[in-house]
Design a protein around this motif. Sequence first.
Motif, short mmCIF file in Angstrom:
data_model
loop_
_atom_site.label_atom_id
_atom_site.label_comp_id
_atom_site.label_asym_id
_atom_site.label_seq_id
_atom_site.Cartn_x
_atom_site.Cartn_y
_atom_site.Cartn_z
N ILE A 52 -3.63 11.92 -10.02
CA ILE A 52 -3.37 10.91 -9.00
C ILE A 52 -4.71 10.33 -8.56
CG2 ILE A 52 -1.20 11.94 -8.24
CD1 ILE A 52 -2.64 13.14 -5.87
N ASN A 53 -4.69 9.06 -8.15
CA ASN A 53 -5.94 8.42 -7.78
C ASN A 53 -6.17 8.36 -6.27
OD1 ASN A 53 -4.05 6.54 -7.15
ND2 ASN A 53 -4.71 5.01 -8.62
N ASN A 54 -5.22 8.78 -5.50
CA ASN A 54 -5.38 8.84 -4.05
C ASN A 54 -5.18 10.29 -3.62
OD1 ASN A 54 -5.28 8.61 -1.27
ND2 ASN A 54 -4.17 6.68 -1.30
N GLU A 98 -3.41 8.60 2.64
CA GLU A 98 -3.81 7.46 3.46
C GLU A 98 -4.26 6.33 2.55
OE1 GLU A 98 -6.79 8.91 6.11
OE2 GLU A 98 -5.30 9.70 7.49
N ALA A 99 -3.84 5.11 2.90
CA ALA A 99 -4.23 3.93 2.14
C ALA A 99 -5.69 3.60 2.43
CB ALA A 99 -3.34 2.75 2.51
N SER A 158 -0.09 5.37 6.18
CA SER A 158 -0.20 6.74 5.69
C SER A 158 1.19 7.29 5.40
CB SER A 158 -0.93 7.63 6.69
OG SER A 158 -0.19 7.72 7.89
N LEU A 159 1.19 8.31 4.55
CA LEU A 159 2.43 8.98 4.15
C LEU A 159 2.19 10.48 4.30
CD1 LEU A 159 5.26 8.97 2.77
CD2 LEU A 159 4.03 9.05 0.59
N ALA A 160 3.00 11.14 5.09
CA ALA A 160 2.84 12.59 5.32
C ALA A 160 4.00 13.33 4.67
CB ALA A 160 2.80 12.88 6.80
N LEU A 161 3.66 14.40 3.94
CA LEU A 161 4.65 15.24 3.30
C LEU A 161 4.46 16.67 3.77
CD1 LEU A 161 4.26 14.05 -0.40
CD2 LEU A 161 5.98 13.32 1.21
N GLU A 209 0.83 -1.20 0.00
CA GLU A 209 0.00 0.00 0.00
C GLU A 209 0.87 1.25 0.00
OE1 GLU A 209 -2.56 -0.46 3.36
OE2 GLU A 209 -3.99 -1.69 2.25
N MET A 210 1.98 1.21 0.71
CA MET A 210 2.88 2.36 0.76
C MET A 210 3.50 2.62 -0.61
SD MET A 210 4.06 4.84 2.51
CE MET A 210 3.76 4.49 4.21
N GLU A 211 3.76 1.57 -1.39
CA GLU A 211 4.28 1.76 -2.75
C GLU A 211 3.31 2.58 -3.58
OE1 GLU A 211 7.11 -1.97 -3.98
OE2 GLU A 211 4.94 -2.25 -4.11
N GLY A 212 2.01 2.28 -3.46
CA GLY A 212 1.01 3.04 -4.19
C GLY A 212 0.94 4.49 -3.74
N LEU A 213 1.02 4.70 -2.43
CA LEU A 213 1.00 6.06 -1.90
C LEU A 213 2.20 6.85 -2.39
CD1 LEU A 213 -0.08 5.46 1.82
CD2 LEU A 213 -1.51 6.12 -0.11
N MET A 214 3.35 6.20 -2.40
CA MET A 214 4.57 6.90 -2.83
C MET A 214 4.54 7.20 -4.33
SD MET A 214 7.49 5.21 -0.43
CE MET A 214 8.75 6.25 -1.12
#
Length: 124
Positions: free
Chosen positions: A90-92, A108-109, A116-119, A44-49
């Motif tokens: 982007i789709n997310n 967020e996945a 989740s990935l925060a920037l 899931e993190m790969e998709g978020l990234m």
Amino acid sequence: MYPYYYSPCQPPYYYPSAPYPYYAQNYRTFPSVDPSKFIVSAKEMEGLMTNASKLLAKMAESRQFSYNIMTAAQESNQAKVESLIQSTGINNIPKVTYNPDGLRLIFEAKGDTNTSLALRLRWT
């Protein structure tokens, strides 16, 4: 003789030293490891990234796009900021917050792994 601790305010305190193997033993037991949820979270993190990378590339290469996001954020136009981000394809779509210093994006996945990935991007 036992080693002792000496303080000028207290009489010497003698304590026995335990043999070395006492400290070397591991008294904690750990549950068995099952990496299946960890693997799902990593996927899931790969998709978020991927989504985050696509958005960051657009921000980095297009001065006009970055200008439009900054302007909309400074005007507190949340809908405009979100529509600009969505226009990148982007789709997310991340949760967007901003302040006078910059922009914060939280991807967020959609699964149950709570990934989740925060920037944080600064502009001042």
